[in-house]
Motif scaffolding. Sequence first.
Motif, PDB file in Angstrom:
ATOM      1  N   ASN A 103       0.826  -1.202   0.000  1.00 41.74           N
ATOM      2  CA  ASN A 103       0.000   0.000   0.000  1.00 41.74           C
ATOM      3  C   ASN A 103       0.865   1.258   0.000  1.00 41.74           C
ATOM      4  N   SER A 104       1.885   1.235  -0.846  1.00 42.18           N
ATOM      5  CA  SER A 104       2.787   2.373  -0.921  1.00 42.18           C
ATOM      6  C   SER A 104       3.068   2.621  -2.398  1.00 42.18           C
ATOM      7  N   ARG A 105       3.210   3.888  -2.779  1.00 41.94           N
ATOM      8  CA  ARG A 105       3.344   4.177  -4.204  1.00 41.94           C
ATOM      9  C   ARG A 105       4.627   3.614  -4.794  1.00 41.94           C
ATOM     10  N   TYR A 106       5.714   3.767  -4.058  1.00 41.40           N
ATOM     11  CA  TYR A 106       6.987   3.264  -4.573  1.00 41.40           C
ATOM     12  C   TYR A 106       6.919   1.760  -4.776  1.00 41.40           C
ATOM     13  N   ALA A 107       6.391   1.068  -3.754  1.00 39.56           N
ATOM     14  CA  ALA A 107       6.314  -0.379  -3.834  1.00 39.56           C
ATOM     15  C   ALA A 107       5.424  -0.804  -4.999  1.00 39.56           C
ATOM     16  N   PHE A 108       4.318  -0.079  -5.185  1.00 38.82           N
ATOM     17  CA  PHE A 108       3.388  -0.419  -6.255  1.00 38.82           C
ATOM     18  C   PHE A 108       4.045  -0.246  -7.623  1.00 38.82           C
ATOM     19  N   LEU A 109       4.755   0.884  -7.783  1.00 38.06           N
ATOM     20  CA  LEU A 109       5.457   1.110  -9.056  1.00 38.06           C
ATOM     21  C   LEU A 109       6.467  -0.003  -9.311  1.00 38.06           C
ATOM     22  N   GLY A 110       7.187  -0.373  -8.254  1.00 40.52           N
ATOM     23  CA  GLY A 110       8.158  -1.451  -8.402  1.00 40.52           C
ATOM     24  C   GLY A 110       7.486  -2.744  -8.824  1.00 40.52           C
ATOM     25  N   GLY A 111       6.342  -3.064  -8.195  1.00 33.75           N
ATOM     26  CA  GLY A 111       5.633  -4.284  -8.540  1.00 33.75           C
ATOM     27  C   GLY A 111       5.165  -4.293  -9.985  1.00 33.75           C
ATOM     28  N   LEU A 112       4.624  -3.153 -10.439  1.00 36.73           N
ATOM     29  CA  LEU A 112       4.143  -3.070 -11.821  1.00 36.73           C
ATOM     30  C   LEU A 112       5.295  -3.226 -12.808  1.00 36.73           C
ATOM     31  N   ARG A 113       6.391  -2.530 -12.512  1.00 37.53           N
ATOM     32  CA  ARG A 113       7.554  -2.636 -13.391  1.00 37.53           C
ATOM     33  C   ARG A 113       8.020  -4.069 -13.503  1.00 37.53           C
ATOM     34  N   SER A 114       8.096  -4.712 -12.349  1.00 34.07           N
ATOM     35  CA  SER A 114       8.584  -6.072 -12.346  1.00 34.07           C
ATOM     36  C   SER A 114       7.667  -6.986 -13.137  1.00 34.07           C
ATOM     37  N   ALA A 115       6.353  -6.812 -12.964  1.00 36.48           N
ATOM     38  CA  ALA A 115       5.410  -7.689 -13.663  1.00 36.48           C
ATOM     39  C   ALA A 115       5.596  -7.569 -15.171  1.00 36.48           C
ATOM     40  N   SER A 116       5.616  -6.338 -15.672  1.00 38.51           N
ATOM     41  CA  SER A 116       5.710  -6.198 -17.128  1.00 38.51           C
ATOM     42  C   SER A 116       7.069  -6.676 -17.628  1.00 38.51           C
ATOM     43  N   GLN A 117       8.100  -6.423 -16.848  1.00 42.13           N
ATOM     44  CA  GLN A 117       9.434  -6.819 -17.284  1.00 42.13           C
ATOM     45  C   GLN A 117       9.580  -8.338 -17.344  1.00 42.13           C
ATOM     46  N   MET A 118       9.114  -9.016 -16.287  1.00 42.59           N
ATOM     47  CA  MET A 118       9.303 -10.458 -16.261  1.00 42.59           C
ATOM     48  C   MET A 118       8.450 -11.137 -17.322  1.00 42.59           C
ATOM     49  N   VAL A 119       7.228 -10.641 -17.541  1.00 43.91           N
ATOM     50  CA  VAL A 119       6.386 -11.247 -18.570  1.00 43.91           C
ATOM     51  C   VAL A 119       7.015 -11.043 -19.947  1.00 43.91           C
ATOM     52  N   SER A 120       7.576  -9.864 -20.180  1.00 43.60           N
ATOM     53  CA  SER A 120       8.152  -9.578 -21.493  1.00 43.60           C
ATOM     54  C   SER A 120       9.323 -10.503 -21.803  1.00 43.60           C
ATOM     55  N   TYR A 121      10.221 -10.654 -20.830  1.00 43.45           N
ATOM     56  CA  TYR A 121      11.420 -11.428 -21.139  1.00 43.45           C
ATOM     57  C   TYR A 121      11.187 -12.924 -21.104  1.00 43.45           C
ATOM     58  N   GLU A 122      10.083 -13.337 -20.442  1.00 42.46           N
ATOM     59  CA  GLU A 122       9.765 -14.748 -20.456  1.00 42.46           C
ATOM     60  C   GLU A 122       9.454 -15.234 -21.866  1.00 42.46           C
ATOM     61  N   VAL A 123       8.868 -14.350 -22.687  1.00 43.30           N
ATOM     62  CA  VAL A 123       8.499 -14.746 -24.041  1.00 43.30           C
ATOM     63  C   VAL A 123       9.744 -15.168 -24.813  1.00 43.30           C
ATOM     64  N   SER A 124      10.782 -14.326 -24.776  1.00 48.95           N
ATOM     65  CA  SER A 124      11.974 -14.687 -25.540  1.00 48.95           C
ATOM     66  C   SER A 124      12.694 -15.867 -24.886  1.00 48.95           C
ATOM     67  N   MET A 125      12.634 -15.949 -23.554  1.00 49.69           N
ATOM     68  CA  MET A 125      13.253 -17.113 -22.901  1.00 49.69           C
ATOM     69  C   MET A 125      12.590 -18.404 -23.351  1.00 49.69           C
ATOM     70  N   GLY A 126      11.249 -18.370 -23.439  1.00 49.96           N
ATOM     71  CA  GLY A 126      10.529 -19.550 -23.901  1.00 49.96           C
ATOM     72  C   GLY A 126      10.951 -19.956 -25.298  1.00 49.96           C
ATOM     73  N   LEU A 127      11.098 -18.960 -26.187  1.00 47.67           N
ATOM     74  CA  LEU A 127      11.467 -19.278 -27.564  1.00 47.67           C
ATOM     75  C   LEU A 127      12.898 -19.832 -27.636  1.00 47.67           C
ATOM     76  N   ILE A 128      13.790 -19.310 -26.768  1.00 44.74           N
ATOM     77  CA  ILE A 128      15.157 -19.841 -26.750  1.00 44.74           C
ATOM     78  C   ILE A 128      15.140 -21.298 -26.305  1.00 44.74           C
ATOM     79  N   ILE A 129      14.313 -21.578 -25.283  1.00 40.52           N
ATOM     80  CA  ILE A 129      14.210 -22.964 -24.812  1.00 40.52           C
ATOM     81  C   ILE A 129      13.696 -23.856 -25.930  1.00 40.52           C
ATOM     82  N   VAL A 130      12.740 -23.328 -26.732  1.00 48.50           N
ATOM     83  CA  VAL A 130      12.238 -24.112 -27.871  1.00 48.50           C
ATOM     84  C   VAL A 130      13.378 -24.445 -28.823  1.00 48.50           C
ATOM     85  N   CYS A 131      14.259 -23.464 -29.096  1.00 47.26           N
ATOM     86  CA  CYS A 131      15.419 -23.703 -29.966  1.00 47.26           C
ATOM     87  C   CYS A 131      16.240 -24.876 -29.454  1.00 47.26           C
ATOM     88  N   VAL A 132      16.546 -24.850 -28.147  1.00 50.44           N
ATOM     89  CA  VAL A 132      17.374 -25.915 -27.577  1.00 50.44           C
ATOM     90  C   VAL A 132      16.638 -27.249 -27.657  1.00 50.44           C
TER      91      VAL A 132
END
Lengths: 203, 337
Positions: free
Chosen positions: B140-169
């Motif tokens: 319930n704090s603005r800084y923490a909330f911003l951090g959480g949102l950033r993390s969510a979008s960042q981790m979801v974004s990079y998971e896509v390319s990680m998944g495709l790399i795993i498919v390559c292997v």
Amino acid sequence: MIISALAFYFFAGILVLSSVLVITAKNPVHSVLFLILAFFNSAGLFILLGAEFVGMIMVIVYVGAVAVLFLFVVMMLDISFADLRKGAMQYVPIGLIIGAVLLFELIAVFGTWSMSDDKLANLAAPSPGESVSNTQALGKIIYTDYVLAFQGAGLILFVAMVGAIVLTHRRRPGVRRQSVAEQHARKPEDVLKVQKVTPGTGV
Amino acid sequence: MIEITGIFAVDWTIIKLAAILAVTVGVLLTVAYYTYGERKIMGAMQRRQGPMTVGPFGLLQPIADGIKLFSKETIIPSQANGPVFVIAPMMLFALSLVAWAVIPFDKGWVIANINAGILYLFAVSSMTVYGVIMAGWASNSRYAFLGGLRSASQMVSYEVSMGLIIVCVLLCTGTQNLQGIVEADRPVWMQILLFPMLIVFLVSILAETNRAPFDLPEGESEITGGFMVEYSAMTYALFFLGEYSAMILMSAMTNILFLGAWLPPFGIEALAFVPGIIWFAIKTLLVMFVFIWARATLPRFRYDQLMRLGWKVFLPLTLFWVVLTAGILITFDALPS
């Protein structure tokens, strides 16, 4: 066997409980969190059935991606929960009608359901043969017998995605965008000029 | 003799439990000394001493830090959402440990040798985002909330390319079992084909574990610590342990996917006398060093640049590489049967 039965009741129990909590929780974020718990437990049920590929994909896609976006949106909504509750009762008749229709349809489907004779054998071995893994079996079916349906589903999803982007995208004027190619193409000679400054005159 | 086998049969569960305990304790100890190593290495890179007062060469520093965090008071903000606030760090920590169940440390040295091992790893690592996003919301704090949102979008974004790399292997190895992936036959051309994916994977795991230069969810200089800003004492320590354990896990995953885990490097038979676990440790440490190296060297990305890299560079590149790998394997009839 007893352990798998216990595991089934454990997963199924939590699944039902968390599904109920999804619709009864006061806080919408809690609702989404219970929804995630429900997804997770249904993945557990899939794994119990021996369908480890479906179970894992359930976690990766639903829990790891779709529900994150749900949570993302619900967290950002600034809504007063009390106001939301106030008018909810007037939709109960419609909800009941929809529920009744769904129940009727489910009864219609399952009423004519007949088990194949070798169901026990199918249950015992979810994938054909010991050497073929679950994933291979699924891939062989999807990309041969059902390739058109599969590609069609993919195409529909693709169109939906393009549609969502087209509908929500708007070009705002006056936004300074970063053009990486342009930045990389800049050379010192283009933007810098060495000038001799004589004292007292300025540039 | 019969009695002894009977005892062994009963003791099988106990052996499993001992293995689980050994892996957990091992991971936690590695985390402790990884923080020490990080501070020493970064100290050396920045011409400082690093920890040096507690114990010889400062070797007891992680223990001292642990005791300090234990003995502090856990503060739960009065406006925070209590249960979610407490569950978030526990969840992150637990998830970073359960993933170790499928990691093979040597041939046959694995707690659970499951068929869909790599999918399990990917599923667990994609769930860690919930610990962060729940912490960000519940504080319930603005800084923490911003951090959480950033993390969510960042981790979801990079998971896509990680998944495709795993498919390559997976295309090259033809199995999802982690031991099978390590032992699959990899000719030199296949390793060259997969090498660019190793680089992309290394960058992606930095983003996936919220590490510098992608540590925007924490971003001390802009959001004062991000999703962890309201956490103190053991709740903070659990985040810390979870983050470092995830880093070591990702290093082990890189090792298994690309570096050949317990096999001697470059397939040199003369080096096969060294136990596989030593090779596994050396290669994992190498990737772990890259984490620290990147942190000490690179400045933090800007947020839009991070998203641009994920969606506009890595996603098309990895997608193209999946098609390329599949095409090459089909053309040269090299698909694993």
